[in-house]
Design a protein around this motif. Sequence first.
Motif, mmCIF file in Angstrom:
data_model
loop_
_atom_site.group_PDB
_atom_site.id
_atom_site.type_symbol
_atom_site.label_atom_id
_atom_site.label_comp_id
_atom_site.label_asym_id
_atom_site.label_seq_id
_atom_site.Cartn_x
_atom_site.Cartn_y
_atom_site.Cartn_z
ATOM 1 N N SER A 130 22.609 -73.254 14.833
ATOM 2 C CA SER A 130 23.004 -73.694 13.493
ATOM 3 C C SER A 130 23.842 -74.960 13.616
ATOM 4 O O SER A 130 24.671 -75.082 14.522
ATOM 5 C CB SER A 130 23.828 -72.588 12.811
ATOM 6 N N TYR A 135 24.705 -77.599 2.692
ATOM 7 C CA TYR A 135 24.570 -76.246 2.162
ATOM 8 C C TYR A 135 24.588 -75.187 3.251
ATOM 9 O O TYR A 135 24.169 -74.055 3.008
ATOM 10 C CB TYR A 135 23.291 -76.142 1.327
ATOM 11 N N LYS A 136 25.052 -75.561 4.452
ATOM 12 C CA LYS A 136 25.197 -74.599 5.554
ATOM 13 C C LYS A 136 23.875 -73.880 5.841
ATOM 14 O O LYS A 136 23.838 -72.659 6.036
ATOM 15 C CB LYS A 136 26.312 -73.582 5.240
ATOM 16 N N ASN A 137 22.802 -74.641 5.898
ATOM 17 C CA ASN A 137 21.476 -74.033 5.993
ATOM 18 C C ASN A 137 20.545 -74.758 6.963
ATOM 19 O O ASN A 137 19.333 -74.785 6.748
ATOM 20 C CB ASN A 137 20.823 -74.013 4.603
ATOM 21 N N TYR A 175 16.718 -65.570 9.001
ATOM 22 C CA TYR A 175 16.692 -66.764 8.142
ATOM 23 C C TYR A 175 15.303 -67.412 8.215
ATOM 24 O O TYR A 175 14.894 -67.913 9.266
ATOM 25 C CB TYR A 175 17.774 -67.758 8.578
ATOM 26 N N THR A 200 15.524 -76.633 7.568
ATOM 27 C CA THR A 200 16.321 -75.961 6.545
ATOM 28 C C THR A 200 15.833 -74.528 6.423
ATOM 29 O O THR A 200 14.627 -74.248 6.520
ATOM 30 C CB THR A 200 16.215 -76.663 5.180
ATOM 31 N N TYR A 202 16.297 -70.604 4.297
ATOM 32 C CA TYR A 202 16.786 -69.881 3.134
ATOM 33 C C TYR A 202 18.001 -69.033 3.530
ATOM 34 O O TYR A 202 18.277 -68.832 4.714
ATOM 35 C CB TYR A 202 15.706 -68.952 2.584
ATOM 36 N N ASN A 203 18.718 -68.523 2.541
ATOM 37 C CA ASN A 203 19.774 -67.563 2.827
ATOM 38 C C ASN A 203 19.217 -66.441 3.705
ATOM 39 O O ASN A 203 18.045 -66.069 3.591
ATOM 40 C CB ASN A 203 20.310 -66.940 1.531
ATOM 41 N N ALA A 261 24.483 -67.761 3.218
ATOM 42 C CA ALA A 261 24.071 -68.961 3.945
ATOM 43 C C ALA A 261 24.351 -68.822 5.438
ATOM 44 O O ALA A 261 25.347 -68.212 5.849
ATOM 45 C CB ALA A 261 24.788 -70.184 3.389
ATOM 46 N N LEU A 262 23.492 -69.419 6.241
ATOM 47 C CA LEU A 262 23.609 -69.343 7.691
ATOM 48 C C LEU A 262 24.971 -69.813 8.183
ATOM 49 O O LEU A 262 25.669 -69.109 8.925
ATOM 50 C CB LEU A 262 22.505 -70.193 8.329
ATOM 51 N N TRP A 393 18.893 -78.273 -0.475
ATOM 52 C CA TRP A 393 19.207 -76.896 -0.875
ATOM 53 C C TRP A 393 18.049 -75.966 -0.525
ATOM 54 O O TRP A 393 16.882 -76.340 -0.591
ATOM 55 C CB TRP A 393 19.473 -76.873 -2.380
ATOM 56 N N SER A 394 18.378 -74.717 -0.174
ATOM 57 C CA SER A 394 17.339 -73.713 0.087
ATOM 58 C C SER A 394 17.444 -72.550 -0.890
ATOM 59 O O SER A 394 16.521 -72.253 -1.623
ATOM 60 C CB SER A 394 17.438 -73.199 1.532
#
Length: 417
Positions: A130, A135-137, A175, A200, A202-203, A261-262, A393-394
Amino acid sequence: MKRTLAFGGLVATAGLLASGLAAPAQASGDVASDALATNGIAAYATLAYWYNNEAANLIGATPYNVETKVVAKHISKGGPAPDSKPGIVPAIGDEKKAAAKSKNVNLPKTTGKVFFDGADGKPHWCSATSVQSAYKNLVATAGHCVYDTESNATTLDNWVFIPGYYQSKTPWGIYVGKQAFTHYDFDVYEDGDRNYAFVTVYNGLKFNHDGVIPYTEANPGRWKPVSYETYMKFPAEFRGSEFVCHVGKVYYVWEFEDAGALGANVGGQGLAYNQKVGSKPVFVFGYPSGSHPDGNYAYSGKTLKWSYGKTFAVQAPAIKGEELVGVKSSFTGEGALGSSWLVGYNNSRRLGYLNGVTIGVSDTDSNNRYDTSFSPYFDGELYGVYSAAKNLWSGSIAVPFESPAIPHATSSSAPPA
């Protein structure tokens, strides 16, 4: 299929590690982007692929070994040269903190495995980490672990990242990949100097296999009603499976729990580019597996391992790698692909700056033992690819479908009984 158009060339870089943020390199525009799971249903089907049949595909996945073991040459002079000023991107949670040296090694939570179907149609995995993003993704790994260079397709299928994976356990969730980014020169020409990718995701979704129960009205569990149209959007092999079912003419899917979020769960490493080769030691974190050429089975691939050393210039013409960097390491090729190279690693925060990803290993002294891992040099071209991915964004895919107020089929066509 692969693109037939490419832009820009190859310029490598050098410079001192900045103590803070330096002026960023400009995005070059030499970015290739491809969709992975484009919507909630596709992402859900990807997840079901790995968890179906008691997670058989996860458990049975083998380390990816495409073009990993190659002949590399240590270059004593020359090597990568700067294309812009050195720069760094701070790690998640580390934006206002100064880097500090570490003596002991606490393994990072950010590292894990990416799983996907290889060109052979079988489940495989690589190492990955990571990294910082808006968006921490965002996940970083080798380009080979995202793009299909064997069958000349675009991306590898059913792509997911699992930090801290161990024997089908997913401590921080799973993820699903949404969109992949790499350099055109790798996407089109398979240029080893550009063998990196950012994805990227997803949550995350949490899953306890013991928690899936057959649907009954008295005990519906986490089953959610959907329309017949939504039911039919799932691949045929998942209809009537553990996660997608129907009772008469009423249709259900299993609702996974959103893990968030990751980067919020495991953090995200910073990024360093245009750094001087050999000026700072790096930690390499990954999941090596398999044996050395002499048959010594050194690593199982089940647990996270590390190596440490200063970088040096390397060439590997067989993979079009003219301006690579190497580090002395006994990692074997299987599973090590995508391992993260962290400079300025801080022991207490378990954070540093990503400054490489393993794309291959080599036996440079011909003693039948792998002694060198190598990576593309991280320069302004890489920063351009990262910049294309870092602000996207995811979102969540825990419920990637509608949930009608009245659970019955809404199609005008006749659904199956």
